[in-house]
Design a protein around this motif. Structure first.
Motif, PDB file in Angstrom:
ATOM      1  N   PHE A   3       0.820  -1.213   0.000  1.00 38.38           N
ATOM      2  CA  PHE A   3       0.000   0.000   0.000  1.00 38.38           C
ATOM      3  C   PHE A   3       0.857   1.267   0.000  1.00 38.38           C
ATOM      4  N   SER A   4       1.969   1.239   0.699  1.00 34.71           N
ATOM      5  CA  SER A   4       2.865   2.402   0.730  1.00 34.71           C
ATOM      6  C   SER A   4       4.074   2.233  -0.188  1.00 34.71           C
ATOM      7  N   ASP A   5       4.254   1.009  -0.746  1.00 32.70           N
ATOM      8  CA  ASP A   5       5.420   0.684  -1.561  1.00 32.70           C
ATOM      9  C   ASP A   5       6.701   0.953  -0.776  1.00 32.70           C
ATOM     10  N   CYS A   6       6.698   0.529   0.476  1.00 34.95           N
ATOM     11  CA  CYS A   6       7.839   0.749   1.367  1.00 34.95           C
ATOM     12  C   CYS A   6       8.216  -0.555   2.072  1.00 34.95           C
ATOM     13  N   TYR A   7       9.458  -0.585   2.551  1.00 37.50           N
ATOM     14  CA  TYR A   7       9.955  -1.711   3.328  1.00 37.50           C
ATOM     15  C   TYR A   7      10.033  -1.308   4.799  1.00 37.50           C
ATOM     16  N   TYR A   8       9.572  -2.183   5.668  1.00 37.14           N
ATOM     17  CA  TYR A   8       9.594  -1.954   7.108  1.00 37.14           C
ATOM     18  C   TYR A   8      10.532  -2.979   7.735  1.00 37.14           C
ATOM     19  N   ARG A   9      11.496  -2.502   8.537  1.00 36.99           N
ATOM     20  CA  ARG A   9      12.414  -3.424   9.223  1.00 36.99           C
ATOM     21  C   ARG A   9      12.410  -3.127  10.715  1.00 36.99           C
ATOM     22  N   PHE A  10      12.154  -4.171  11.496  1.00 37.46           N
ATOM     23  CA  PHE A  10      12.115  -4.046  12.950  1.00 37.46           C
ATOM     24  C   PHE A  10      13.495  -4.353  13.523  1.00 37.46           C
ATOM     25  N   VAL A  11      13.898  -3.523  14.472  1.00 36.99           N
ATOM     26  CA  VAL A  11      15.201  -3.640  15.123  1.00 36.99           C
ATOM     27  C   VAL A  11      14.989  -4.105  16.562  1.00 36.99           C
ATOM     28  N   ASN A  12      15.680  -5.185  16.945  1.00 35.38           N
ATOM     29  CA  ASN A  12      15.633  -5.639  18.332  1.00 35.38           C
ATOM     30  C   ASN A  12      16.386  -4.662  19.223  1.00 35.38           C
ATOM     31  N   VAL A  13      15.695  -4.111  20.223  1.00 38.71           N
ATOM     32  CA  VAL A  13      16.335  -3.230  21.200  1.00 38.71           C
ATOM     33  C   VAL A  13      16.851  -4.091  22.356  1.00 38.71           C
ATOM     34  N   PRO A  14      18.071  -3.836  22.870  1.00 40.06           N
ATOM     35  CA  PRO A  14      18.618  -4.667  23.945  1.00 40.06           C
ATOM     36  C   PRO A  14      17.742  -4.661  25.193  1.00 40.06           C
TER      37      PRO A  14
END
Length: 385
Positions: A293-304
């Motif tokens: 829908f946004s033509d975007c990539y989402y990447r989640f980062v693990n926070v310590p």
């Protein structure tokens, strides 16, 4: 696409509250903004559990695999209520011994990967097996091909895609010189492998979650996008089989070279506890998701985890882990960075995934408040419109 300008986004992670590594201020001049805009709720039937794997989108439904009943639950896209159930046989010619990942082919048939048999079974709407594909790879015979929520079984344009973790060595470690992507062509059942682990994995890395990759399909281009927990860059496997490395700049935290790999080399090769604590107490990357829908990539980062959380006898990642969300445009330019997200759960178990609608992307909620409902937190990228 244009985005609302925000002057400076700060993510502040205090070095005294986190367990290890370099966690100074990170400044980014970015044009986008990520906001939590609500929740999406599936109204569960009496059988579907919070550990159900899904949702996977088919033409007409959102589908979960419910392990206790060995059945697939099809939920209506409008009402988010159960519409039908397809159960798998436990014995006989239509049985699937150990179902793991699943997807839908271009005929909307359910396609299930059987981890025990190393085989993809194609199942019609009645639960009847109508086709199958052996996933046998001689040079990865000691590898684990296991579609999980962050690296699902994918299908597009006549091809199935799966992730492989590398051959298991006699020491119990993973051989990180192996390829990580398996492509099976439905038409002729041919198999090819692609994309070795990147250079960071030449360091001492035992395996486990640090070696589990994340994949997502760009449904516009047909490319498979791949992310590694201990690598800043993202990788693209095109329809033609070309591998493209996309440089991600700037990193949102100090790189892995200094604190992560140097101390990891000092850990006992037989100490799972030490390696697990290293993973929990440091930044790493996790789920990568393409939103059509946004033509975007989402990447989640693990926070310590914090020092206090790490001091617990058995830190439970699903309850304690927080995340930061990066958003990249279609050219892999970083356009937005969230504040720390505390209310979501995207660990490998339960099996809930990230998915999207025109309202935003939806992420499994850490706190499920009602046993009759499955809650997803909705996150939206702001723009001018």
């Amino acid at each position: 696409m244009k985005y609302i300008s925000i002057s400076i986004l700060y993510i502040v992670i205090s070095s005294c509250s986190r367990n290890d590594g370099s966690y100074n201020y990170v400044k980014q001049n970015l044009s986008g903004k990520i906001e939590q805009v609500g929740t999406l709720v599936f109204k569960l039937d009496s059988e579907t559990t919070f550990e159900a794997n899904g949702p996977v989108e088919s033409t007409d439904y959102y589908v979960f695999y419910n392990s206790p009943t060995k059945s697939y639950k099809f939920y209506d896209k409008e009402s988010f209520e159960l519409a039908k159930t397809v159960a798998l046989d436990s014995e006989g010619p239509n049985s699937v011994a150990s179902p793991m990942g699943f997807t839908f082919d271009d005929q909307s048939n359910l396609s299930v990967y059987d981890f025990g048999r190393k085989e993809i079974f194609v199942i019609d709407s009645t639960g009847l097996v109508i086709n199958s594909y052996k996933v046998e790879i001689e040079h990865l015979s000691r590898s684990s091909v296991f579609p999980v929520n962050i690296s699902p079984l994918n299908y597009i344009d006549g091809a199935f895609f799966m992730s492989a973790q590398g051959n298991h060595l006699q020491s119990g470690m993973i051989n990180h010189s192996d390829e990580t992507i398996v492509r099976l062509m439905a038409k002729d059942k041919s198999i090819n492998t692609f994309l070795n682990y990147p250079e960071n994995y030449n360091n001492f890395i035992r395996g486990g979650r640090q070696s589990v990759i994340s994949t997502t399909i760009n449904s516009n281009t047909g490319s498979l996008i791949v992310g590694f927990p201990l690598e800043d860059d993202l990788f693209e496997l095109t329809k033609g089989g070309e591998v493209i490395r996309h440089d991600i700049e700037p990193s949102i935290f100090d790189g892995f070279d200094g604190h992560y790999f140097s101390s990891l080399n000092r850990l006992s090769k037989s100490s799972y506890k030490d390696v697990n604590e290293k993973y929990l107490g440091n930044y790493s990357y996790w789920t990568v998701y393409y939103d059509v829908f946004s033509d975007c990539y989402y990447r989640f980062v693990n926070v310590p985890l914090t020092e206090y959380e790490m001091s617990l006898d058995t830190p439970k990642e699903s309850e304690l882990r927080d995340y930061v969300l990066q958003v990249f445009d279609s050219n892999f330019k970083l356009i937005a960075l969230s504040e720390v997200l505390e209310d979501i759960n995207i660990v490998m178990s339960p099996g809930a995934r990230v998915f999207s609608t025109d309202n935003g992307i939806h992420v499994f909620a850490k706190n499920q408040l009602n046993e009759d409902e499955m809650r997803f937190i909705t996150l939206k990228l702001s723009d001018e419109h």
